[in-house]
Design a protein around this motif. Structure first.
Motif, mmCIF file in Angstrom:
data_model
loop_
_atom_site.group_PDB
_atom_site.id
_atom_site.type_symbol
_atom_site.label_atom_id
_atom_site.label_comp_id
_atom_site.label_asym_id
_atom_site.label_seq_id
_atom_site.Cartn_x
_atom_site.Cartn_y
_atom_site.Cartn_z
ATOM 1 N N UNK A 121 0.825 -1.205 0.000
ATOM 2 C CA UNK A 121 0.000 0.000 0.000
ATOM 3 C C UNK A 121 0.861 1.257 0.000
ATOM 4 N N UNK A 122 0.245 2.371 -0.357
ATOM 5 C CA UNK A 122 0.932 3.656 -0.375
ATOM 6 C C UNK A 122 0.041 4.720 0.238
ATOM 7 N N UNK A 123 0.617 5.601 1.054
ATOM 8 C CA UNK A 123 -0.151 6.683 1.644
ATOM 9 C C UNK A 123 -0.561 7.711 0.603
ATOM 10 N N UNK A 124 0.255 7.933 -0.418
ATOM 11 C CA UNK A 124 -0.034 8.986 -1.381
ATOM 12 C C UNK A 124 -0.441 8.451 -2.747
ATOM 13 N N UNK A 125 -0.579 7.144 -2.899
ATOM 14 C CA UNK A 125 -1.023 6.555 -4.147
ATOM 15 C C UNK A 125 0.023 6.532 -5.245
ATOM 16 N N UNK A 126 1.289 6.836 -4.953
ATOM 17 C CA UNK A 126 2.318 6.846 -5.984
ATOM 18 C C UNK A 126 2.563 5.432 -6.502
ATOM 19 N N UNK A 127 3.077 5.340 -7.725
ATOM 20 C CA UNK A 127 3.265 4.053 -8.378
ATOM 21 C C UNK A 127 4.379 3.233 -7.748
ATOM 22 N N UNK A 128 5.421 3.873 -7.232
ATOM 23 C CA UNK A 128 6.563 3.137 -6.684
ATOM 24 C C UNK A 128 6.843 3.596 -5.258
ATOM 25 N N UNK A 129 6.004 3.172 -4.289
ATOM 26 C CA UNK A 129 6.205 3.632 -2.917
ATOM 27 C C UNK A 129 7.478 3.047 -2.297
ATOM 28 N N UNK A 130 8.045 3.815 -1.361
ATOM 29 C CA UNK A 130 9.186 3.307 -0.596
ATOM 30 C C UNK A 130 8.703 2.145 0.257
ATOM 31 N N UNK A 131 9.607 1.251 0.654
ATOM 32 C CA UNK A 131 9.188 0.125 1.494
ATOM 33 C C UNK A 131 8.566 0.619 2.805
ATOM 34 N N UNK A 132 7.488 -0.020 3.189
ATOM 35 C CA UNK A 132 6.843 0.294 4.464
ATOM 36 C C UNK A 132 7.677 -0.263 5.604
ATOM 37 N N UNK A 133 7.549 0.365 6.765
ATOM 38 C CA UNK A 133 8.154 -0.117 7.999
ATOM 39 C C UNK A 133 7.006 -0.497 8.932
ATOM 40 N N UNK A 134 7.116 -1.664 9.561
ATOM 41 C CA UNK A 134 6.126 -2.100 10.549
ATOM 42 C C UNK A 134 6.689 -1.826 11.931
ATOM 43 N N UNK A 135 5.958 -1.050 12.732
ATOM 44 C CA UNK A 135 6.347 -0.750 14.106
ATOM 45 C C UNK A 135 5.465 -1.526 15.067
ATOM 46 N N UNK A 136 6.065 -2.220 16.020
ATOM 47 C CA UNK A 136 5.327 -3.036 16.989
ATOM 48 C C UNK A 136 5.257 -2.308 18.329
ATOM 49 N N UNK A 137 4.053 -1.968 18.761
ATOM 50 C CA UNK A 137 3.840 -1.278 20.034
ATOM 51 C C UNK A 137 3.452 -2.363 21.044
ATOM 52 N N UNK B 103 16.960 7.007 18.193
ATOM 53 C CA UNK B 103 17.814 5.945 18.700
ATOM 54 C C UNK B 103 16.938 4.872 19.349
ATOM 55 N N UNK B 104 16.165 5.277 20.364
ATOM 56 C CA UNK B 104 15.197 4.383 20.998
ATOM 57 C C UNK B 104 13.913 4.427 20.187
ATOM 58 N N UNK B 105 13.292 3.283 20.002
ATOM 59 C CA UNK B 105 12.053 3.215 19.249
ATOM 60 C C UNK B 105 11.317 1.924 19.562
ATOM 61 N N UNK B 106 10.128 1.795 18.988
ATOM 62 C CA UNK B 106 9.408 0.539 19.077
ATOM 63 C C UNK B 106 10.126 -0.460 18.171
ATOM 64 N N UNK B 107 10.071 -1.768 18.481
ATOM 65 C CA UNK B 107 10.638 -2.737 17.533
ATOM 66 C C UNK B 107 10.032 -2.478 16.156
ATOM 67 N N UNK B 108 10.864 -2.471 15.121
ATOM 68 C CA UNK B 108 10.368 -2.125 13.790
ATOM 69 C C UNK B 108 11.315 -2.629 12.715
ATOM 70 N N UNK B 109 10.768 -2.772 11.520
ATOM 71 C CA UNK B 109 11.579 -3.159 10.375
ATOM 72 C C UNK B 109 10.763 -3.122 9.106
ATOM 73 N N UNK B 110 11.451 -3.271 7.979
ATOM 74 C CA UNK B 110 10.793 -3.203 6.678
ATOM 75 C C UNK B 110 9.810 -4.354 6.501
#
Length: 142
Positions: A6-22, A42-49
């Motif tokens: 999916x894409x937030x802006x509907x562009x044809x080639x979106x950047x890879x999404x990151x999934x953040x786990x809260x 530096x500190x964040x929720x566990x996350x990755x592409x």
């Protein structure tokens, strides 16, 4: 949305999404400190592409296991363009269903910490995404 394509802006080639786990558990939320910071992040929720064909929810569960060694069950919170990194991020609420938090990927993660609601600003020095903040206000209340 449930697809990593999916894409937030509907562009044809979106950047890879990151999934953040809260990950909220017993009045605290899990944060990880990356070995390499992204600007002030530096500190964040566990996350990755999100991998091709993988849902946000599955990616959040996978990243929680890979980075902090926890098994989790999930519920979608929302998506945004991250204000610091500019990456497309989907946030998923995760409930611990097994394991003990630890640095599971020493190449990426330096530390893990369980923090209370009032401690979050010491670790994350900017405003949280509003749906995440609303979820934590309820999940971490004493």
């Amino acid at each position: 949305m449930s697809s990593g394509q999916a894409s937030l802006n509907g562009s044809a080639a979106p950047a890879p999404w990151v999934a953040g786990a809260v990950v909220a558990h017993e009045g605290r939320v899990l944060l990880v400190r990356r070995r390499v910071a992204e600007g002030q992040l530096s500190w964040q929720f566990p996350a990755g592409k999100v991998e091709p064909g993988e849902s946000f929810e599955k990616a959040a569960v996978r990243e929680t296991k890979e980075e902090a060694g926890l098994d989790a069950a999930v519920r979608q919170l929302g998506e945004q363009i991250h204000p610091i990194t500019g990456r497309q991020v989907s946030y998923t609420a995760c409930e611990v269903v097994g394991g003990t938090a630890h640095v599971a990927d020493a190449h990426e993660i330096a530390q893990v910490a369980w923090v209370t609601l009032s401690e979050i600003p010491r670790y994350i020095p900017y405003e949280l995404f509003k749906p995440v903040q609303r979820y934590l206000d309820v999940a971490l209340r004493p």
